[in-house]
Design an enzyme around this catalytic site. Structure first.
Site, PDB file in Angstrom:
ATOM      1  N   GLU A   1      -5.345   2.264  -2.142  1.00  0.00           N
ATOM      2  CA  GLU A   1      -4.790   1.724  -0.713  1.00  0.00           C
ATOM      3  C   GLU A   1      -3.998   2.488  -0.288  1.00  0.00           C
ATOM      4  O   GLU A   1      -2.704   2.492  -0.908  1.00  0.00           O
ATOM      5  CB  GLU A   1      -4.748   0.347  -0.496  1.00  0.00           C
ATOM      6  CG  GLU A   1      -4.446  -0.049   0.750  1.00  0.00           C
ATOM      7  CD  GLU A   1      -3.964  -1.629   0.546  1.00  0.00           C
ATOM      8  OE1 GLU A   1      -2.943  -2.069   1.125  1.00  0.00           O
ATOM      9  OE2 GLU A   1      -4.544  -2.425  -0.035  1.00  0.00           O
TER      10      GLU A   1
ATOM     11  N   LYS B   1      -6.958 -11.446   2.097  1.00  0.00           N
ATOM     12  CA  LYS B   1      -5.808 -10.975   1.260  1.00  0.00           C
ATOM     13  C   LYS B   1      -4.752 -12.142   1.364  1.00  0.00           C
ATOM     14  O   LYS B   1      -4.209 -12.505   2.586  1.00  0.00           O
ATOM     15  CB  LYS B   1      -5.176  -9.694   2.021  1.00  0.00           C
ATOM     16  CG  LYS B   1      -3.629  -9.216   1.608  1.00  0.00           C
ATOM     17  CD  LYS B   1      -3.123  -8.145   2.295  1.00  0.00           C
ATOM     18  CE  LYS B   1      -1.662  -7.978   2.027  1.00  0.00           C
ATOM     19  NZ  LYS B   1      -1.242  -6.487   2.587  1.00  0.00           N
TER      20      LYS B   1
ATOM     21  N   THR C   1      -2.002  -2.029   5.349  1.00  0.00           N
ATOM     22  CA  THR C   1      -0.882  -2.162   6.488  1.00  0.00           C
ATOM     23  C   THR C   1      -1.566  -1.717   7.774  1.00  0.00           C
ATOM     24  O   THR C   1      -0.887  -1.318   8.605  1.00  0.00           O
ATOM     25  CB  THR C   1       0.354  -1.563   6.158  1.00  0.00           C
ATOM     26  OG1 THR C   1       0.488  -1.725   4.865  1.00  0.00           O
ATOM     27  CG2 THR C   1       1.442  -2.279   6.952  1.00  0.00           C
TER      28      THR C   1
END
Length: 210
Positions: free
Chosen positions: A43, A131, A71
């Protein structure tokens, strides 16, 4: 990669390497190091240096890896990430626009949540997995275990302060996978460009999660 295929890969790998790169070359080196250690889920945070270029490059450089964006804070960033070749998008929060865009493009989306209410909301909106962030601040494995009774049907992917030591406990607690950043990329090793050492850390992590 479809969301179902991505989730299957997470269940096989159990860990995602989260890279926040200060420059393009370091980001490439970090990704190649964890890939050498056997990690296939990488990621790239969208606050890295030139994240779109990094994702695009890694898609070519590491064809056996699944490269995603992290993000991601807005729908426009999700669009840019997917255009660059990101195979999944992860956010620290739950944003309906991001989820809808990723679903429309047929890729996995992992919004961030913390409380049971937030987790269920993210799942209801269409998350591939949720998440749980920041997990280190709310009890780690004990918190994931406490969620399993009512929310065991929702794939949970805790991140935020996850260490090599605690990764196994989080998986045993019921997490589908974990995201690691600073503990996988110690500052001293990245500054020394000790990529072989980072590859060894990645290999140790993967072995512990088997």
């Amino acid at each position: 990669m479809t969301p179902d295929a991505w989730l299957s890969l997470v269940k096989q790998q159990r860990a995602i390497a989260v890279i926040r790169a200060p420059d393009l070359n370091q980001g490439i080196a970090m990704a190649k190091a964890v890939a050498a250690g056997g990690m296939r889920l990488i990621e790239i945070t969208w606050n890295s240096y030139e994240p779109a270029a990094l994702v695009s490059h890694l898609r070519q450089e590491l064809p056996d890896c699944c490269i995603g964006a992290g993000t991601v804070l807005a729908g426009s960033e999700a669009r840019d990430a997917i255009s660059a070749g990101a195979s999944f998008c992860v956010s620290p929060h739950t944003d309906l626009q991001i989820i809808q865009h990723c679903r429309k493009q047929g890729i996995a989306v992992v919004p961030g949540a913390l409380t049971p209410n937030e987790i269920v909301t993210a799942w209801t909106y269409g998350a591939t997995a949720v998440k749980v962030f920041p997990i280190s601040q709310v009890g780690g494995g004990a918190y994931i275990r406490s969620l399993q009774g009512p929310l065991g049907h929702i794939p949970l992917l805790p991140t935020g302060g996850v260490t090599m030591e605690h990764a196994v406990d989080l998986i045993r607690a019921g997490a589908v996978g974990v995201g690691l950043s600073s503990d996988l990329f110690p500052k001293a090793l990245t500054e020394a460009k000790a990529w072989e050492n980072i590859a060894q850390l990645a290999a140790k992590l993967m072995q512990s999660l088997e």
